[in-house]
Scaffold this active site. Structure first.
Site, PDB file in Angstrom:
ATOM      1  N   SER A 128      42.461  86.032  50.873  1.00 22.26           N
ATOM      2  CA  SER A 128      43.285  85.715  49.710  1.00 22.26           C
ATOM      3  C   SER A 128      44.495  86.638  49.701  1.00 22.26           C
ATOM      4  O   SER A 128      44.399  87.811  50.088  1.00 22.26           O
ATOM      5  CB  SER A 128      42.492  85.914  48.412  1.00 22.26           C
ATOM      6  OG  SER A 128      43.333  85.799  47.279  1.00 22.26           O
ATOM      7  N   TYR A 168      37.634  91.312  43.101  1.00 18.07           N
ATOM      8  CA  TYR A 168      37.825  90.201  44.035  1.00 18.07           C
ATOM      9  C   TYR A 168      38.899  90.551  45.053  1.00 18.07           C
ATOM     10  O   TYR A 168      38.736  90.346  46.261  1.00 18.07           O
ATOM     11  CB  TYR A 168      38.212  88.949  43.255  1.00 18.07           C
ATOM     12  CG  TYR A 168      38.609  87.777  44.119  1.00 18.07           C
ATOM     13  CD1 TYR A 168      37.649  86.981  44.734  1.00 18.07           C
ATOM     14  CD2 TYR A 168      39.955  87.461  44.302  1.00 18.07           C
ATOM     15  CE1 TYR A 168      38.020  85.896  45.527  1.00 18.07           C
ATOM     16  CE2 TYR A 168      40.330  86.377  45.087  1.00 18.07           C
ATOM     17  CZ  TYR A 168      39.361  85.604  45.699  1.00 18.07           C
ATOM     18  OH  TYR A 168      39.731  84.533  46.473  1.00 18.07           O
TER      19      TYR A 168
END
Length: 242
Positions: free
Chosen positions: A139, A153
């Site tokens: 990501s 995250y």
């Protein structure tokens, strides 16, 4: 090709695209049995035989069973797509619990590493394998930080970046290419933002929109193809310019 977390979103889009491009595809799912069955039926309707296996990638025994099942059915695995992942609700860092961090890293980091370890043993020419590809789904949060939203995250995806580069260096001479695709905001239905919050997020993206899962799948399947035969250790941003 084995795709983890393949029942929805980027995973499902990758399964569909890969099958249409000639791959025989297997995928795992953890809790979405209905979505997994619908995807299998969809592919069957298109003439593709697909294996779906329930597995939690954070569990070492379940990972081994997953690979055993796929290898028993197909004989070999040429590409692993480490897509399974999770993100908890938006939260300030100071309010996050250790249990949340442990769950996030167990799935996003250790799950990818567990799957990759089995894949390396199977693919590596040093172990009698034919070579292959490992593609990690990271990501752009790994470099943006996701402050005030989900730092944990972002940190887990930062670990995926390091893991991708290091493993690519280690197994390059064993016939295995290792790369990562780093999506930005993707329209997968998991965002809890209000329309107003989402609009503000879109303003930070030069292309002014979310990605479709299929756009991320295109990058993944390209990296798995012979067209990318000289590409390894790449962290490929598919983020609309952000």
């Amino acid at each position: 090709m084995l795709v983890t977390g393949g029942s929805r979103g980027i995973g499902a889009a990758t399964v569909l695209l890969a099958a249409k491009q000639g791959w025989r595809v297997a995928f795992c799912w953890r809790s979405r049995a209905v979505a997994a069955q619908e995807l299998v039926q969809c592919l069957a309707g298109l003439g593709h035989d697909t294996l779906a296996v329930q597995a939690d990638v954070s569990d070492e025994m379940q990972v081994q069973n997953l690979f055993d099942r796929v290898l028993q059915a197909t004989g070999r695995i040429d590409c692993l797509v480490n897509n399974a992942g999770m993100v908890a609700a938006c939260s300030p860092f100071a309010d996050m619990s250790l249990a949340r961090w442990q769950q996030t890293f167990a799935t996003n980091v250790f799950g990818s590493m567990l799957c990759a370890r089995v894949a390396v043993h199977h693919m590596s020419t040093a172990h009698g394998g034919r070579g292959g590809n490992i593609i990690n789904v990271g990501s752009v949060a790994s470099r943006l930080g996701a402050g005030g939203r989900y730092i944990d995250y972002a940190a887990s995806k930062g670990a995926i970046d390091s893991f991708t580069v290091g493993l690519a260096q280690e197994v390059a001479q064993e016939g295995i290419r290792v790369n990562a695709v780093r999506p930005g905001v993707v329209d997968t239905g998991i965002h809890a933002d209000s329309p107003e919050q989402m609009q503000r997020r879109m303003q930070a993206i030069p292309l002014r929109r979310m990605a479709a899962p299929e756009e991320i799948a295109q990058a993944i399947v390209w990296l798995a193809s012979p067209a990318a035969s000289y590409v390894t250790g790449l962290l490929m941003d598919v983020s609309g310019g952000r």
